[in-house]
Write a protein that holds these residues in place. Structure first.
Motif, PDB file in Angstrom:
ATOM      1  N   SER A  73       0.841  -1.196   0.000  1.00 45.92           N
ATOM      2  CA  SER A  73       0.000   0.000   0.000  1.00 45.92           C
ATOM      3  C   SER A  73       0.882   1.255   0.000  1.00 45.92           C
ATOM      4  O   SER A  73       1.410   1.660   1.058  1.00 45.92           O
ATOM      5  CB  SER A  73      -0.913   0.012   1.241  1.00 45.92           C
ATOM      6  OG  SER A  73      -1.794   1.124   1.210  1.00 45.92           O
ATOM      7  N   PRO A  74       0.995   1.888  -1.160  1.00 45.03           N
ATOM      8  CA  PRO A  74       0.506   1.386  -2.453  1.00 45.03           C
ATOM      9  C   PRO A  74       1.399   0.247  -2.963  1.00 45.03           C
ATOM     10  O   PRO A  74       2.507   0.050  -2.476  1.00 45.03           O
ATOM     11  CB  PRO A  74       0.583   2.614  -3.339  1.00 45.03           C
ATOM     12  CG  PRO A  74       1.747   3.368  -2.805  1.00 45.03           C
ATOM     13  CD  PRO A  74       1.720   3.174  -1.301  1.00 45.03           C
ATOM     14  N   LEU A  75       0.890  -0.479  -3.968  1.00 41.70           N
ATOM     15  CA  LEU A  75       1.642  -1.626  -4.517  1.00 41.70           C
ATOM     16  C   LEU A  75       2.910  -1.118  -5.195  1.00 41.70           C
ATOM     17  O   LEU A  75       2.851  -0.405  -6.191  1.00 41.70           O
ATOM     18  CB  LEU A  75       0.781  -2.392  -5.517  1.00 41.70           C
ATOM     19  CG  LEU A  75       1.430  -3.647  -6.115  1.00 41.70           C
ATOM     20  CD1 LEU A  75       1.789  -4.653  -5.036  1.00 41.70           C
ATOM     21  CD2 LEU A  75       0.517  -4.269  -7.164  1.00 41.70           C
ATOM     22  N   THR A  76       4.040  -1.506  -4.603  1.00 50.16           N
ATOM     23  CA  THR A  76       5.332  -1.038  -5.132  1.00 50.16           C
ATOM     24  C   THR A  76       6.267  -2.253  -5.267  1.00 50.16           C
ATOM     25  O   THR A  76       6.777  -2.770  -4.253  1.00 50.16           O
ATOM     26  CB  THR A  76       5.967   0.001  -4.188  1.00 50.16           C
ATOM     27  OG1 THR A  76       5.020   1.045  -3.938  1.00 50.16           O
ATOM     28  CG2 THR A  76       7.234   0.571  -4.805  1.00 50.16           C
ATOM     29  N   PRO A  77       6.489  -2.719  -6.503  1.00 55.42           N
ATOM     30  CA  PRO A  77       7.402  -3.870  -6.699  1.00 55.42           C
ATOM     31  C   PRO A  77       8.853  -3.405  -6.863  1.00 55.42           C
ATOM     32  O   PRO A  77       9.123  -2.403  -7.512  1.00 55.42           O
ATOM     33  CB  PRO A  77       6.878  -4.508  -7.978  1.00 55.42           C
ATOM     34  CG  PRO A  77       6.300  -3.365  -8.745  1.00 55.42           C
ATOM     35  CD  PRO A  77       5.776  -2.367  -7.747  1.00 55.42           C
ATOM     36  N   THR A  78       9.742  -4.166  -6.280  1.00 53.83           N
ATOM     37  CA  THR A  78      11.177  -3.914  -6.435  1.00 53.83           C
ATOM     38  C   THR A  78      11.863  -5.236  -6.816  1.00 53.83           C
ATOM     39  O   THR A  78      11.743  -6.235  -6.088  1.00 53.83           O
ATOM     40  CB  THR A  78      11.805  -3.373  -5.143  1.00 53.83           C
ATOM     41  OG1 THR A  78      11.129  -2.158  -4.769  1.00 53.83           O
ATOM     42  CG2 THR A  78      13.292  -3.107  -5.328  1.00 53.83           C
ATOM     43  N   SER A  79      12.566  -5.229  -7.924  1.00 52.52           N
ATOM     44  CA  SER A  79      13.256  -6.459  -8.361  1.00 52.52           C
ATOM     45  C   SER A  79      14.427  -6.763  -7.432  1.00 52.52           C
ATOM     46  O   SER A  79      15.240  -5.886  -7.122  1.00 52.52           O
ATOM     47  CB  SER A  79      13.762  -6.300  -9.792  1.00 52.52           C
ATOM     48  OG  SER A  79      14.508  -7.437 -10.176  1.00 52.52           O
ATOM     49  N   ILE A  80      14.486  -7.998  -6.970  1.00 53.67           N
ATOM     50  CA  ILE A  80      15.617  -8.396  -6.115  1.00 53.67           C
ATOM     51  C   ILE A  80      16.434  -9.541  -6.757  1.00 53.67           C
ATOM     52  O   ILE A  80      17.270 -10.156  -6.092  1.00 53.67           O
ATOM     53  CB  ILE A  80      15.155  -8.803  -4.704  1.00 53.67           C
ATOM     54  CG1 ILE A  80      14.125  -9.955  -4.773  1.00 53.67           C
ATOM     55  CG2 ILE A  80      14.603  -7.606  -3.962  1.00 53.67           C
ATOM     56  CD1 ILE A  80      13.759 -10.497  -3.398  1.00 53.67           C
ATOM     57  N   GLY A  81      16.217  -9.805  -8.052  1.00 55.71           N
ATOM     58  CA  GLY A  81      17.086 -10.775  -8.725  1.00 55.71           C
ATOM     59  C   GLY A  81      16.372 -11.681  -9.692  1.00 55.71           C
ATOM     60  O   GLY A  81      15.143 -11.746  -9.743  1.00 55.71           O
TER      61      GLY A  81
END
Length: 261
Positions: A205-213
Motif C-alpha cells: 500500500s501502495p503496490l510497489t514492486p522492487t526487483s531483487i534478482g
C-alpha cells in the motif's frame, strides 16, 4: 708318394672334372703349387679335355659348349671359397639389419602402447577429478540448502500459484536481520527458452514492486535454491516470468507465484 705315382693315381683327372671333395681339391692345389710337374700335368689334362670337347662340339648346342669350355679353362683357386665367405658376410649383415629393424619396430610399438596407456590414464584422472569437483560442489550446495532451511532466524514465506500457473509454488527464506533472501523454486516449472523468472519484493500500500534478482541458469541448479539480492522492508514476494535479462516492472499476466510475509 712320389710325384709320378701321384700323377698316375688318376686323382688329377678327377680334380679337373670337379669330382673331388673340398678337402681333396685343396690337397691337389697344394701339390700343384709345390710340384711344377703336377701343375703341368693338370694343364695338359685340361687342354686334352678342351680339345676333346671341341671335337664333339657339333653334337652340343653352342651355349652348352661354351659353358663346358669355360669351366674347364678355369683354374681351381681358393678365391672361390673367399667369395663364398664374403657372401655369407653379406647375408649375416642383411640378417642383422632386418633384426635391427624388427627390434626398432617392436620398441616403437611398445612405446606407442605405453603412450596410449599414459594418455588413457591421464584422461581417466581428469574424469575422476571432474567427478570429485562436481561432487564437492553438490555437497556444498546441499550444506547451503540445509543451513538455509534450518536457520531459525529465517522467516519462511510460502508463495502460492496464480492464475497463469495455479500448480506452481515457491518458498522464500528471508532473514530480516541480515536481509539475506533465498528462493526455493523447486515448485516452479522450467522456464521456456529465452525466458527467466524474476523475483520481486513488494510493498502493498501502495503496490510497489522492487526487483531483487533473477533465477538464472535454472536447469543447471539441481537444488533449485537461489540466492537473490537483499531486502529489508518487504510485505510480500512475487515471482513473474520475464524475457531473458529481466524487466523494469513485473508482467502481471505472467505472475506465477505470490505470497504475503
Amino acid at each position: 708318394m712320389e710325384t709320378k705315382e701321384y700323377i698316375n693315381s688318376g686323382i688329377l683327372e678327377l680334380y679337373v672334372y670337379g669330382l673331388l671333395s673340398e678337402t681333396e681339391n685343396e690337397e691337389v692345389t697344394i701339390m700343384a703349387n709345390t710340384y711344377p710337374e703336377i701343375k703341368e700335368e693338370i694343364i695338359a689334362i685340361e687342354k686334352a679335355i678342351v680339345a676333346l670337347s671341341s671335337s664333339f662340339s657339333p653334337f652340343h648346342s653352342v651355349a652348352n659348349y661354351e659353358k663346358i669350355k669355360a669351366k674347364l679353362e678355369l683354374k681351381y683357386a681358393p678365391v672361390v671359397e673367399m667369395e663364398n665367405s664374403r657372401n655369407w658376410s653379406q647375408y649375416i649383415g642383411w640378417a642383422a639389419a632386418i633384426l635391427l629393424m624388427i627390434g626398432i619396430g617392436f620398441q616403437y610399438t611398445q612405446l606407442q602402447e605405453t603412450s596410449n596407456q599414459v594418455a588413457s590414464t591421464e584422461i581417466e584422472k581428469l574424469k575422476i577429478e571432474k567427478e570429485l569437483n562436481d561432487l564437492a560442489l553438490k555437497n556444498k550446495q546441499n550444506e547451503t540448502s540445509l543451513a538455509v532451511v534450518r536457520d531459525v532466524k529465517n522467516t519462511v514465506v510460502a508463495l502460492g500459484g496464480q492464475a497463469v500457473a495455479p500448480e506452481s509454488s515457491a518458498k522464500v527464506y528471508w532473514n530480516k536481520e541480515t536481509q539475506v533472501v533465498y528462493v526455493d523454486a523447486v515448485g516452479l516449472p522450467e522456464p521456456p527458452k529465452g525466458m527467466v523468472y524474476q523475483v520481486w519484493s513488494l510493498k502493498l500500500s501502495p503496490l510497489t514492486p522492487t526487483s531483487i534478482g533473477l533465477l538464472e541458469n535454472f536447469d543447471e541448479n539441481d537444488q533449485r535454491l537461489f540466492a537473490v539480492n537483499s531486502t529489508g522492508d518487504a510485505e510480500a514476494f512475487g515471482i513473474t516470468l520475464e524475457p531473458a535479462g529481466g524487466s523494469l516492472s513485473p508482467t502481471m499476466e505472467q505472475l506465477y507465484t505470490l505470497g504475503k510475509v
